[in-house]
Design a protein around this motif. Sequence first.
Motif, PDB file in Angstrom:
ATOM      1  N   LYS A 270       0.758  -1.364  -0.204  1.00 44.39           N
ATOM      2  CA  LYS A 270       0.051  -0.078   0.041  1.00 44.39           C
ATOM      3  C   LYS A 270       0.908   1.233   0.097  1.00 44.39           C
ATOM      4  O   LYS A 270       1.608   1.607   1.009  1.00 44.39           O
ATOM      5  N   ASP A 275      -2.623  10.004   3.990  1.00 49.07           N
ATOM      6  CA  ASP A 275      -3.971   9.627   4.130  1.00 49.07           C
ATOM      7  C   ASP A 275      -4.695  10.696   5.053  1.00 49.07           C
ATOM      8  O   ASP A 275      -4.587  10.598   6.260  1.00 49.07           O
ATOM      9  N   ASP A 293       1.526   6.177   5.786  1.00 45.83           N
ATOM     10  CA  ASP A 293       0.645   5.331   5.069  1.00 45.83           C
ATOM     11  C   ASP A 293       1.227   4.697   3.894  1.00 45.83           C
ATOM     12  O   ASP A 293       0.310   3.798   3.242  1.00 45.83           O
ATOM     13  N   GLU A 354      -9.561   3.577   2.355  1.00 45.19           N
ATOM     14  CA  GLU A 354      -8.982   3.651   1.054  1.00 45.19           C
ATOM     15  C   GLU A 354      -7.993   2.717   0.473  1.00 45.19           C
ATOM     16  O   GLU A 354      -7.790   2.375  -0.629  1.00 45.19           O
ATOM     17  N   THR A 380      -0.546  -0.653   5.940  1.00 45.52           N
ATOM     18  CA  THR A 380      -1.014   0.051   7.192  1.00 45.52           C
ATOM     19  C   THR A 380      -2.529   0.143   6.854  1.00 45.52           C
ATOM     20  O   THR A 380      -3.056   1.305   6.551  1.00 45.52           O
TER      21      THR A 380
END
Length: 504
Positions: A270, A275, A293, A354, A380
């Motif tokens: 990711k 974020d 993130d 997301e 994460t």
Amino acid sequence: MEIKLDYKTKGLESLKTDALILMIPEIKKNKEIGKQLDFLPDSLIHLVKQAIKLKVFSEKAESTHLMVTGIDDMPRLLLVGTGKQDKLNQETLRRIAGKIGKKIKSLKSEAISLVLPPWLSELSLDVGTIIAEGLLLGAYDFNKYSSAPTPDEEDDQPVDKVKITLLDADKMTSAKAIKQGETRAIATNYARDLGNTPGNDLYPEILAKEAESIALEYNMKIRILDQPEMEELGMGMLLGVARGSVRPPKLILMEYQHPKAKKQLAIVGKGVTFDSGGISLKPGSGMDEMKYDMCGAAAILGAMKAIGELKPKLNIIGVIPAVENMPDGNAQRPGDIVTAFNGKRVEVLNTDAEGRLILGDALSYTIKEYSPDGIIDFATLTGACIIALGHYASGVISNNEELTRQVVEAGKSSGDTVWPLPSFPEYEESIKGKFGDLLNTGGREAGTITAGLFLKNFVEEIPWVHVDIAGTAWGVKHISYQPAKGTTGVGVRLLIDLIGSWQA
Ligand code: BES
Ligand code: MN
Ligand code: ZN
């Protein structure tokens, strides 16, 4: 601080060094330390025994004591307790080495010798690799953003280049083993640097540049999909998240190939470079932490770097969906329904969930393009994982027991501990769509599990393991080879060990 490791198969005879580091084991109660020190010159044996007798030093694991010896050929001596010999294993030794790494600064010396005492060879451990790894991990610091010292502070500056010579008279390890430990730590520290870099300096294009320079250095293939290509491919989930940011999204695909490879593993991370939560905006306090993130992406880049060095007999696809999640007039709204790359309709109830959206598209695209023999993702992903497991273990959700077992093993050997969570089908109820196929959140209950099960919709039957690193990517305390603040580089060493077990 830059550390250079050097390896010599010699002992202390005629040694001249600015600083000597000695590891001292803990002896049974009422016994005096003896044969464990036999290899030392008498003057040092005397010093060590005095320090123990006067109780200024204890041999408990990770306790240390710095002395001035009065010996011109080795003016400084750092004693490091290792605890009882039968308690030493890969992880405890790595922590002791990490502690030494943290103490290096206090020696204020540019040339240090670390003795591998003969008794260490009784442990059936790869001591060279573990010690090199722990040392370099423990010594890590992130000071790219610190200002230059004022004239007043200048005198007290730590040395910035240190050479540490490992003295191995008993040949219990090798220069090659030490190089391996170095590679593991350098790759982890690289991932830490990426994670610590704030969102204004690290955004999707920067992750893509980093990937390009690794690919160039190690002769790997690389493709970077831009927004128009994602539109053509119909990656509605990834694009939906990216809409609120002025930074364009990137889907990074790196390929490492070995001519003797029999299997292909895909690793996905990711890469949300910041974020904010999007329209479902996060609360202000602690929002700064969301620069971390992208630690899943950092684990992939770190692992690809190590793979380039170690050249395992395996084909490896490294994949990073990179976006910034921001609120904006053009951002996606709660309630929006998007179409995923695999055709599923997803209701975005919360724009802050997301990670699963961008990973879902990355996973199904990777599987369609490469049909790997296994796929593992690092993310994460959920705050709930910190509540469930704290900052010590990462959470695992999977569709395959054998791959889970391998990841758990790699977690143990690397110190990147993971713990499998249940994934009973009943948990899937809460993410069933109301108008479409899926909801992007099942609410607070079992948040880590439902997030993992959301991803399961995008991996078909391919053996897959998802690792939630929300708790382990930063904020880890009391582990000496981990930094006191910032990111840990979690995942890099787990992946190196997993890849080791997958080799042809
Ligand atoms: N990046 C976060 C998860 C996170 C939160 C990691 C705190 C580390 C610390 C993720 O994108 C997120 O916001 N998840 C939400 C999901 C929820 C909206 C269903 C969460 O955990 O609150
Ligand atoms: Mn979020
Ligand atoms: Zn997130």
